[in-house]
Design an enzyme around this catalytic site. Structure first.
Site, PDB file in Angstrom:
ATOM      1  N   TYR A  41      22.843 -23.471 -65.822  1.00  0.00           N
ATOM      2  CA  TYR A  41      24.397 -23.550 -65.534  1.00  0.00           C
ATOM      3  C   TYR A  41      24.902 -24.784 -65.197  1.00  0.00           C
ATOM      4  O   TYR A  41      24.086 -25.637 -64.611  1.00  0.00           O
ATOM      5  CB  TYR A  41      24.647 -22.888 -64.210  1.00  0.00           C
ATOM      6  CG  TYR A  41      25.481 -21.891 -65.156  1.00  0.00           C
ATOM      7  CD1 TYR A  41      26.889 -22.298 -65.890  1.00  0.00           C
ATOM      8  CD2 TYR A  41      25.775 -20.837 -63.910  1.00  0.00           C
ATOM      9  CE1 TYR A  41      28.136 -21.822 -65.697  1.00  0.00           C
ATOM     10  CE2 TYR A  41      26.231 -20.006 -65.176  1.00  0.00           C
ATOM     11  CZ  TYR A  41      27.477 -19.598 -65.556  1.00  0.00           C
ATOM     12  OH  TYR A  41      29.003 -19.465 -65.716  1.00  0.00           O
ATOM     13  N   GLU A  83      28.305 -27.229 -65.728  1.00  0.00           N
ATOM     14  CA  GLU A  83      29.164 -26.481 -66.059  1.00  0.00           C
ATOM     15  C   GLU A  83      29.829 -28.451 -66.508  1.00  0.00           C
ATOM     16  O   GLU A  83      28.974 -29.316 -65.349  1.00  0.00           O
ATOM     17  CB  GLU A  83      30.093 -25.973 -65.391  1.00  0.00           C
ATOM     18  CG  GLU A  83      30.550 -24.573 -65.670  1.00  0.00           C
ATOM     19  CD  GLU A  83      30.857 -24.389 -64.989  1.00  0.00           C
ATOM     20  OE1 GLU A  83      31.035 -24.846 -63.737  1.00  0.00           O
ATOM     21  OE2 GLU A  83      31.586 -23.124 -64.616  1.00  0.00           O
ATOM     22  N   ASP A 138      38.448 -28.938 -91.316  1.00  0.00           N
ATOM     23  CA  ASP A 138      37.290 -27.176 -90.355  1.00  0.00           C
ATOM     24  C   ASP A 138      35.811 -27.272 -91.801  1.00  0.00           C
ATOM     25  O   ASP A 138      36.332 -26.852 -93.068  1.00  0.00           O
ATOM     26  CB  ASP A 138      37.939 -25.945 -90.643  1.00  0.00           C
ATOM     27  CG  ASP A 138      37.273 -25.132 -89.885  1.00  0.00           C
ATOM     28  OD1 ASP A 138      35.779 -25.456 -90.385  1.00  0.00           O
ATOM     29  OD2 ASP A 138      37.307 -24.073 -89.700  1.00  0.00           O
ATOM     30  N   THR A 166      31.036 -25.401 -87.915  1.00  0.00           N
ATOM     31  CA  THR A 166      29.460 -24.235 -87.016  1.00  0.00           C
ATOM     32  C   THR A 166      28.200 -25.323 -88.005  1.00  0.00           C
ATOM     33  O   THR A 166      27.848 -25.785 -88.627  1.00  0.00           O
ATOM     34  CB  THR A 166      30.054 -22.743 -88.198  1.00  0.00           C
ATOM     35  OG1 THR A 166      29.473 -22.836 -89.072  1.00  0.00           O
ATOM     36  CG2 THR A 166      30.698 -22.749 -88.044  1.00  0.00           C
ATOM     37  N   LYS A 177      25.190 -22.456 -90.579  1.00  0.00           N
ATOM     38  CA  LYS A 177      25.884 -21.597 -91.934  1.00  0.00           C
ATOM     39  C   LYS A 177      24.495 -22.552 -92.554  1.00  0.00           C
ATOM     40  O   LYS A 177      23.849 -22.617 -92.426  1.00  0.00           O
ATOM     41  CB  LYS A 177      27.707 -21.905 -92.567  1.00  0.00           C
ATOM     42  CG  LYS A 177      28.304 -20.980 -91.850  1.00  0.00           C
ATOM     43  CD  LYS A 177      29.842 -21.089 -91.854  1.00  0.00           C
ATOM     44  CE  LYS A 177      30.553 -19.422 -91.038  1.00  0.00           C
ATOM     45  NZ  LYS A 177      31.716 -20.382 -91.019  1.00  0.00           N
ATOM     46  N   ARG A 214      23.437 -20.527 -84.061  1.00  0.00           N
ATOM     47  CA  ARG A 214      24.941 -19.861 -84.603  1.00  0.00           C
ATOM     48  C   ARG A 214      25.399 -20.555 -83.036  1.00  0.00           C
ATOM     49  O   ARG A 214      25.624 -19.939 -82.211  1.00  0.00           O
ATOM     50  CB  ARG A 214      24.557 -18.025 -83.832  1.00  0.00           C
ATOM     51  CG  ARG A 214      26.080 -17.738 -83.724  1.00  0.00           C
ATOM     52  CD  ARG A 214      25.566 -16.034 -84.582  1.00  0.00           C
ATOM     53  NE  ARG A 214      25.178 -16.062 -85.364  1.00  0.00           N
ATOM     54  CZ  ARG A 214      25.137 -15.862 -87.018  1.00  0.00           C
ATOM     55  NH1 ARG A 214      27.181 -16.257 -87.192  1.00  0.00           N
ATOM     56  NH2 ARG A 214      25.091 -15.855 -87.469  1.00  0.00           N
TER      57      ARG A 214
HETATM   58  C1  LIG Z   1      32.732 -18.958 -90.188  1.00  0.00           C
HETATM   59  C2  LIG Z   1      33.784 -20.160 -89.807  1.00  0.00           C
HETATM   60  C3  LIG Z   1      35.136 -19.985 -89.068  1.00  0.00           C
HETATM   61  C4  LIG Z   1      34.196 -19.718 -87.364  1.00  0.00           C
HETATM   62  O1  LIG Z   1      32.740 -19.333 -87.217  1.00  0.00           O
HETATM   63  P1  LIG Z   1      32.430 -18.753 -86.203  1.00  0.00           P
HETATM   64  O2  LIG Z   1      31.130 -19.206 -85.500  1.00  0.00           O
HETATM   65  O3  LIG Z   1      32.088 -16.978 -86.599  1.00  0.00           O
HETATM   66  O4  LIG Z   1      33.604 -18.350 -84.312  1.00  0.00           O
HETATM   67  C5  LIG Z   1      35.378 -20.899 -88.452  1.00  0.00           C
HETATM   68  N1  LIG Z   1      36.156 -21.372 -89.934  1.00  0.00           N
HETATM   69  C6  LIG Z   1      35.806 -21.032 -90.883  1.00  0.00           C
HETATM   70  C7  LIG Z   1      36.581 -22.758 -92.391  1.00  0.00           C
HETATM   71  C8  LIG Z   1      34.647 -21.089 -91.285  1.00  0.00           C
HETATM   72  O5  LIG Z   1      34.018 -19.959 -92.115  1.00  0.00           O
END
Ligand SMILES: *Cc1c(COP(=O)(O)O)cnc(C)c1O
Length: 414
Positions: A52, A54, A198, A224, A227, A233
């Site tokens: 833990y 935090e 993003d 993320t 991907k 993840r």
């Molecule tokens: C996949 C994705 C997210 C969210 O990712 P998670 O890990 O599934 O919450 C946010 N923005 C875009 C553009 C994405 O493709």
């Protein structure tokens, strides 16, 4: 008396074995998926899951954090290095958390966010009415140009001038073309808006130098790690020193509780892997493969949204191939044929998001598995064959061919 160790959970681990078998023997074309390395999985499955923590390194609420502090420091340093950023927050549990934390850090509820239309490639977390972003903020959106299905920066500027959003978001989940961060910065400067990029999908392409980095232009960049970046993840945020304190406070204690230290350790591994020279080759090969697959699909008679791809994914418009074939049916047919991908709306799709007229196809996972040009041509042929015939015999034939192909490019051999 000592407590006897629990017996192995055969039931669950049989499911894990089945999933490994599925990943090894069918073709993985979901654009947001990848195969992580053994090292990433080793860190994710480590004793760090027990801790833990935090707070942030050096400022924790519980004792015993002097070891995991080093893991988070390593992850932060490598993340900054990889993206050339002044500050990194590696605690977001997912991309959705990275985005919501960013909004909570920089906006007040009721402020206006301008993002890409969800039905044209934008993401749920950029203002869908069923997502917290859409409930907490006022949302205006931009789409793609009617004729060439690409972002039109003049159109985005016009909407931004009229709507005066407090924040403009770039980034998409189903857009096959390069997103240029520079015009977004100019628009934001003109109207005094914050610029958030993003990079969830393309973080690996940016890290590997295959796409331009938004980090020098955006106030905050979220992404993320699972991907194209091929890590665990999770999510992460990078920004300048000026936003660091607000971002950190918004992630914890603003949005999350204790960080997932095992996943943060795995992010450190993934960032290290992405810093190796070979990752540049990987990122470039993802794009080469996507272009090869796109060309081969066109040769099979499919229309591609915007006419092709600049990144790791493409969108098929199924209508010219077969006016009656929906994305939903095509996804199911291909699943039975050992080809995994997802239905997706195309720009101005006449069908609902649960049916769709399109398919989204990505090359990050097959590229990790070692596939290249010849395999892309073969995959396009299998997709064409399965979707043309669709009977049990044809699908069994394609499934067999898919398994044979995968046996030469097995991600997790033993
Ligand atoms: C996949 C994705 C997210 C969210 O990712 P998670 O890990 O599934 O919450 C946010 N923005 C875009 C553009 C994405 O493709």
């Amino acid at each position: 008396m000592t407590v006897a160790p629990a017996p192995r959970d055969e039931q669950l681990f049989a499911i894990v074995d089945r999933e490994r078998e599925r990943q090894n023997t069918t073709i993985q074309l979901i654009a947001s998926e990848n195969f992580t390395s053994r090292a990433v999985m080793e860190a994710t499955g480590s004793v760090l899951t027990n801790k833990y923590s935090e707070g942030y390194p050096g400022k924790r609420y519980y004792g015993g954090n002097y070891v995991v502090d080093d893991a988070e420091e390593l992850a932060r340093a490598r993340c900054k290095d990889l993206f050339g950023a002044e500050h990194a927050n590696v605690q977001p549990h997912a991309g959705a958390n990275a985005n919501l934390a960013t909004f909570l850090a920089l906006l007040q509820p009721g402020d206006t966010i301008m993002g890409m239309r969800l039905d044209q490639g934008g993401h749920l977390t950029h203002g869908s009415p069923v997502n917290a972003s859409g409930k907490l903020f006022k949302i205006v959106s931009y789409g793609v140009r009617e004729d060439d299905e690409r972002l039109d920066y003049d159109q985005i500027r016009d909407i931004a001038r009229a709507e005066r959003p407090k924040m403009l978001i770039a980034g998409a989940t189903a857009y096959p073309r390069l997103i240029d961060p520079e015009p977004f910065r100019e628009i934001c400067d003109e109207i005094g808006a914050l610029f958030v990029f993003d990079a969830a999908h393309i973080a690996g392409l940016i890290a590997g130098g295959a796409h331009p980095s938004p980090v020098p232009f955006a106030d905050v960049t979220t992404f993320t790690t699972h991907k194209t970046l091929r890590g665990p993840r999770a999510g992460a945020i990078v920004c300048g020193q000026d936003r660091a304190a607000a971002i950190d406070k918004a992630v914890f204690p603003g949005l999350q509780g204790g960080p997932l230290m095992h996943v943060i350790a795995a992010k450190a591994v993934a960032f290290w892997e992405a810093l190796q020279p070979s990752f540049k080759d990987y990122a470039a090969q993802i794009v080469v493969n996507a272009k090869a697959l796109a060309a081969a699909l066109e040769a099979e008679g499919f229309r591609l949204v915007s006419g092709g791809t600049d990144n790791h994914l493409m969108l098929i418009d199924l209508r010219p191939f077969d006016a009656d074939l929906t994305g939903k049916v095509a996804q199911n047919v291909l699943d039975r044929a050992g080809i995994t991908l997802n239905m997706n709306t195309i720009p101005n799709d006449p069908r609902s998001p649960f049916v769709t007229s399109g398919l989204r196809i990505g090359t990050p996972a097959v590229t990790t598995a070692g596939m290249a040009g010849p395999e892309m041509v073969e995959i396009a042929g299998l997709i064409g064959q399965a979707l043309r015939r669709r009977d049990d015999a044809a699908l069994a034939e394609v499934r067999e061919a898919a398994a044979t192909l995968c046996s030469k490019f097995t991600p997790y051999p033993e």
